[in-house]
Structures are given as C-alpha cells and as structure tokens.
Design a protein around this motif. Structure first.
Motif, PDB file in Angstrom:
ATOM      1  N   ILE A 103       0.856  -1.188   0.000  1.00  0.00           N
ATOM      2  CA  ILE A 103       0.000   0.000   0.000  1.00  0.00           C
ATOM      3  C   ILE A 103       0.890   1.235   0.000  1.00  0.00           C
ATOM      4  O   ILE A 103       1.738   1.407   0.879  1.00  0.00           O
ATOM      5  N   ILE A 104       0.702   2.024  -1.031  1.00  0.00           N
ATOM      6  CA  ILE A 104       1.505   3.235  -1.180  1.00  0.00           C
ATOM      7  C   ILE A 104       0.681   4.409  -0.681  1.00  0.00           C
ATOM      8  O   ILE A 104      -0.437   4.634  -1.134  1.00  0.00           O
ATOM      9  N   ASN A 105       1.229   5.125   0.248  1.00  0.00           N
ATOM     10  CA  ASN A 105       0.541   6.300   0.775  1.00  0.00           C
ATOM     11  C   ASN A 105       0.940   7.519  -0.042  1.00  0.00           C
ATOM     12  O   ASN A 105       2.074   7.999   0.044  1.00  0.00           O
ATOM     13  N   TRP A 106      -0.005   7.990  -0.837  1.00  0.00           N
ATOM     14  CA  TRP A 106       0.235   9.176  -1.644  1.00  0.00           C
ATOM     15  C   TRP A 106       0.209  10.395  -0.740  1.00  0.00           C
ATOM     16  O   TRP A 106      -0.565  10.455   0.217  1.00  0.00           O
ATOM     17  N   PRO A 107       1.009  11.390  -1.068  1.00  0.00           N
ATOM     18  CA  PRO A 107       0.893  12.642  -0.319  1.00  0.00           C
ATOM     19  C   PRO A 107      -0.417  13.340  -0.676  1.00  0.00           C
ATOM     20  O   PRO A 107      -1.072  13.003  -1.653  1.00  0.00           O
ATOM     21  N   GLU A 123       4.569  25.675 -19.626  1.00  0.00           N
ATOM     22  CA  GLU A 123       3.557  26.020 -18.650  1.00  0.00           C
ATOM     23  C   GLU A 123       4.111  25.750 -17.264  1.00  0.00           C
ATOM     24  O   GLU A 123       4.817  24.784 -17.040  1.00  0.00           O
ATOM     25  N   LEU A 124       3.791  26.613 -16.322  1.00  0.00           N
ATOM     26  CA  LEU A 124       4.093  26.360 -14.923  1.00  0.00           C
ATOM     27  C   LEU A 124       2.824  25.820 -14.287  1.00  0.00           C
ATOM     28  O   LEU A 124       1.770  26.462 -14.326  1.00  0.00           O
ATOM     29  N   ILE A 125       2.917  24.653 -13.707  1.00  0.00           N
ATOM     30  CA  ILE A 125       1.759  23.985 -13.137  1.00  0.00           C
ATOM     31  C   ILE A 125       1.767  24.232 -11.638  1.00  0.00           C
ATOM     32  O   ILE A 125       2.788  24.050 -10.967  1.00  0.00           O
ATOM     33  N   LEU A 126       0.632  24.650 -11.102  1.00  0.00           N
ATOM     34  CA  LEU A 126       0.511  24.922  -9.682  1.00  0.00           C
ATOM     35  C   LEU A 126      -0.073  23.693  -8.984  1.00  0.00           C
ATOM     36  O   LEU A 126      -1.234  23.350  -9.174  1.00  0.00           O
ATOM     37  N   VAL A 127       0.786  23.027  -8.186  1.00  0.00           N
ATOM     38  CA  VAL A 127       0.383  21.809  -7.475  1.00  0.00           C
ATOM     39  C   VAL A 127       0.713  21.988  -6.009  1.00  0.00           C
ATOM     40  O   VAL A 127       1.805  22.424  -5.654  1.00  0.00           O
ATOM     41  N   LYS A 128      -0.248  21.641  -5.160  1.00  0.00           N
ATOM     42  CA  LYS A 128      -0.020  21.687  -3.720  1.00  0.00           C
ATOM     43  C   LYS A 128       0.224  20.259  -3.257  1.00  0.00           C
ATOM     44  O   LYS A 128      -0.618  19.386  -3.406  1.00  0.00           O
ATOM     45  N   ILE A 129       1.446  20.010  -2.726  1.00  0.00           N
ATOM     46  CA  ILE A 129       1.826  18.700  -2.219  1.00  0.00           C
ATOM     47  C   ILE A 129       2.042  18.840  -0.722  1.00  0.00           C
ATOM     48  O   ILE A 129       2.925  19.594  -0.290  1.00  0.00           O
ATOM     49  N   ASP A 130       1.261  18.118   0.060  1.00  0.00           N
ATOM     50  CA  ASP A 130       1.324  18.187   1.520  1.00  0.00           C
ATOM     51  C   ASP A 130       1.292  19.629   2.029  1.00  0.00           C
ATOM     52  O   ASP A 130       2.140  20.077   2.787  1.00  0.00           O
ATOM     53  N   LYS A 131       0.319  20.383   1.568  1.00  0.00           N
ATOM     54  CA  LYS A 131       0.047  21.767   1.998  1.00  0.00           C
ATOM     55  C   LYS A 131       1.156  22.749   1.640  1.00  0.00           C
ATOM     56  O   LYS A 131       1.248  23.821   2.211  1.00  0.00           O
ATOM     57  N   ARG A 132       2.031  22.395   0.653  1.00  0.00           N
ATOM     58  CA  ARG A 132       3.038  23.338   0.136  1.00  0.00           C
ATOM     59  C   ARG A 132       2.779  23.509  -1.346  1.00  0.00           C
ATOM     60  O   ARG A 132       2.638  22.536  -2.076  1.00  0.00           O
ATOM     61  N   LYS A 138       6.321  20.044 -16.822  1.00  0.00           N
ATOM     62  CA  LYS A 138       6.098  18.647 -17.184  1.00  0.00           C
ATOM     63  C   LYS A 138       7.379  17.852 -16.956  1.00  0.00           C
ATOM     64  O   LYS A 138       8.474  18.322 -17.261  1.00  0.00           O
ATOM     65  N   ASP A 139       7.273  16.642 -16.422  1.00  0.00           N
ATOM     66  CA  ASP A 139       8.363  15.717 -16.100  1.00  0.00           C
ATOM     67  C   ASP A 139       9.237  16.186 -14.933  1.00  0.00           C
ATOM     68  O   ASP A 139      10.316  15.636 -14.728  1.00  0.00           O
ATOM     69  N   ASP A 140       8.804  17.169 -14.154  1.00  0.00           N
ATOM     70  CA  ASP A 140       9.513  17.553 -12.934  1.00  0.00           C
ATOM     71  C   ASP A 140       9.129  16.598 -11.818  1.00  0.00           C
ATOM     72  O   ASP A 140       8.022  16.063 -11.780  1.00  0.00           O
ATOM     73  N   GLU A 141      10.073  16.391 -10.872  1.00  0.00           N
ATOM     74  CA  GLU A 141       9.811  15.502  -9.746  1.00  0.00           C
ATOM     75  C   GLU A 141      10.104  16.237  -8.453  1.00  0.00           C
ATOM     76  O   GLU A 141      11.186  16.805  -8.271  1.00  0.00           O
ATOM     77  N   ILE A 142       9.117  16.230  -7.571  1.00  0.00           N
ATOM     78  CA  ILE A 142       9.279  16.812  -6.242  1.00  0.00           C
ATOM     79  C   ILE A 142       8.634  15.857  -5.251  1.00  0.00           C
ATOM     80  O   ILE A 142       7.483  15.443  -5.429  1.00  0.00           O
ATOM     81  N   GLY A 144       9.087  12.784  -4.798  1.00  0.00           N
ATOM     82  CA  GLY A 144       8.731  11.506  -5.397  1.00  0.00           C
ATOM     83  C   GLY A 144       7.567  11.563  -6.362  1.00  0.00           C
ATOM     84  O   GLY A 144       7.229  10.569  -6.984  1.00  0.00           O
ATOM     85  N   VAL A 145       6.935  12.714  -6.499  1.00  0.00           N
ATOM     86  CA  VAL A 145       5.793  12.879  -7.384  1.00  0.00           C
ATOM     87  C   VAL A 145       6.301  13.470  -8.695  1.00  0.00           C
ATOM     88  O   VAL A 145       6.967  14.502  -8.700  1.00  0.00           O
ATOM     89  N   THR A 146       5.966  12.795  -9.825  1.00  0.00           N
ATOM     90  CA  THR A 146       6.401  13.248 -11.136  1.00  0.00           C
ATOM     91  C   THR A 146       5.179  13.638 -11.958  1.00  0.00           C
ATOM     92  O   THR A 146       4.202  12.897 -12.016  1.00  0.00           O
ATOM     93  N   VAL A 147       5.238  14.812 -12.613  1.00  0.00           N
ATOM     94  CA  VAL A 147       4.155  15.268 -13.477  1.00  0.00           C
ATOM     95  C   VAL A 147       4.387  14.657 -14.854  1.00  0.00           C
ATOM     96  O   VAL A 147       5.403  14.911 -15.489  1.00  0.00           O
ATOM     97  N   LYS A 148       3.435  13.819 -15.329  1.00  0.00           N
ATOM     98  CA  LYS A 148       3.593  13.159 -16.618  1.00  0.00           C
ATOM     99  C   LYS A 148       2.825  13.858 -17.736  1.00  0.00           C
ATOM    100  O   LYS A 148       3.374  14.113 -18.789  1.00  0.00           O
ATOM    101  N   LYS A 149       1.545  14.144 -17.519  1.00  0.00           N
ATOM    102  CA  LYS A 149       0.743  14.794 -18.553  1.00  0.00           C
ATOM    103  C   LYS A 149      -0.055  15.918 -17.924  1.00  0.00           C
ATOM    104  O   LYS A 149      -0.483  15.825 -16.786  1.00  0.00           O
ATOM    105  N   VAL A 150      -0.273  16.963 -18.738  1.00  0.00           N
ATOM    106  CA  VAL A 150      -1.001  18.132 -18.259  1.00  0.00           C
ATOM    107  C   VAL A 150      -2.220  18.328 -19.151  1.00  0.00           C
ATOM    108  O   VAL A 150      -2.110  18.370 -20.371  1.00  0.00           O
TER     109      VAL A 150
END
Length: 174
Positions: A103-107, A123-132, A138-142, A144-150
């Motif tokens: 079981i993988i716990n996603w943020p 494009e700059l994508i606005l993503v909130k990961i664990d309240k940040r 595209k294809d950035d990783e922060i 452990g989360v990688t953006v694949k398609k927008v």
C-alpha cells in the motif's frame, strides 16, 4: 396541385405497387402451390430415380509436401495413436503464492491550474503537495511525485510506479 404533391402521389403509388407485388408473390406460394405440383409431377413421369451412377476413383499417397514444396519420404511417416479417454492422473501443482500488494501512501495533492507564458510554450503547473504550493513543469519531480501529462482540468502524476489523475481544485475557480 403543385409539382411536389404530384411527385409524392406518384411515388406513393409506386411504393404500394411494389409492396403489392411482394405480398402477392408471398401469398401465392401457399394458396396456388397445389396446381403447380400437379403439373410438375406430370412432366417428370419419364424420369427413373432408381438408377444411380457412381463416380469412383483411387486415392494415392501424396509424396510431395505442398507447403514446403519438397518430396516426402514415405518411410518417415509415423503413425500416432490417439486415445479418447485419458486415465485419471493426479498432477502435483505448486500453489500459486500471491505477493501482497504494498500500500503506497500518496501525499495530499491538489491541482490549482497552470500559468502559460506569452514568450514560451512552457507552462508552470501549480500543485499543492502536503500543503506546500509548488510551481512545476512537465516531467519535474518533487517529493517523489512526477508530473507526466497536463490537461486543462486535470493532471496525470506518477508516484512509486503508480499512476494517478487529479482534477482541478474547484474552490479556486470562484
């Protein structure tokens, strides 16, 4: 009457004529068939059905393989016997051991849209990961989360070889 009405009347008459012909031919098979059978039997009185002519021929072994286009050796054929009933055999099989799924716990993720530059196609994508809040491409990783398609209303993200699609956060559209 106009020309359209005249054409419609003619077409209706033609359709009724065609359907009438079809109905007549269908019904006439059942009601008038006795007369036709009597005439057919009278015409076929001279036919003798007891005489049967047989067409016989011998089959020879084929010595040429039509698929490989070469001569076969007649001695190389092996007779194989097939049995229709197989005796009850007890075959030992190893039980299949299923690996427990990890079981993988996603943020905690939320997608807040994207910012498009006038000069670049990026494009700059606005993503909130664990309240940040992060600005990603595209294809950035922060974390452990990688953006694949927008997409306009969603993102496709990968985390530990799992794929997840998150939708645009509706609270920021107001």
């Amino acid at each position: 009457m106009t020309a359209k009405k005249k054409i419609n009347i003619v077409l209706i008459i033609v359709v009724f004529g065609l359907w009438g012909t079809v109905a007549y031919k269908t019904v006439s098979q059942y009601f008038f068939s006795k007369e036709l059978l009597v005439n057919k039997t009278e015409l076929n009185d001279g036919l003798n059905l007891n005489e049967i002519n047989k067409d016989t021929f011998n089959l020879e072994k084929v010595t040429r393989d039509p698929f490989l286009n070469r001569q076969n050796n007649t001695d190389s054929f092996v007779s194989i016997k097939y049995y229709s009933k197989i005796p009850n055999l007890k075959i030992k099989t190893n039980p299949v051991v299923l690996k427990p799924k990890v079981i993988i716990n996603w943020p905690i993720l939320s997608y807040h849209g994207y910012i498009r530059s006038k000069d670049k196609d990026e494009e700059l994508i606005l993503v909130k990961i664990d309240k940040r809040l992060y600005k990603l491409r595209k294809d950035d990783e922060i974390e452990g989360v990688t953006v694949k398609k927008v997409y306009n209303d969603s993102l496709e993200l990968n985390f530990n070889k799992e794929k997840k699609i998150i939708r645009l956060d509706q609270s920021f559209l107001r």
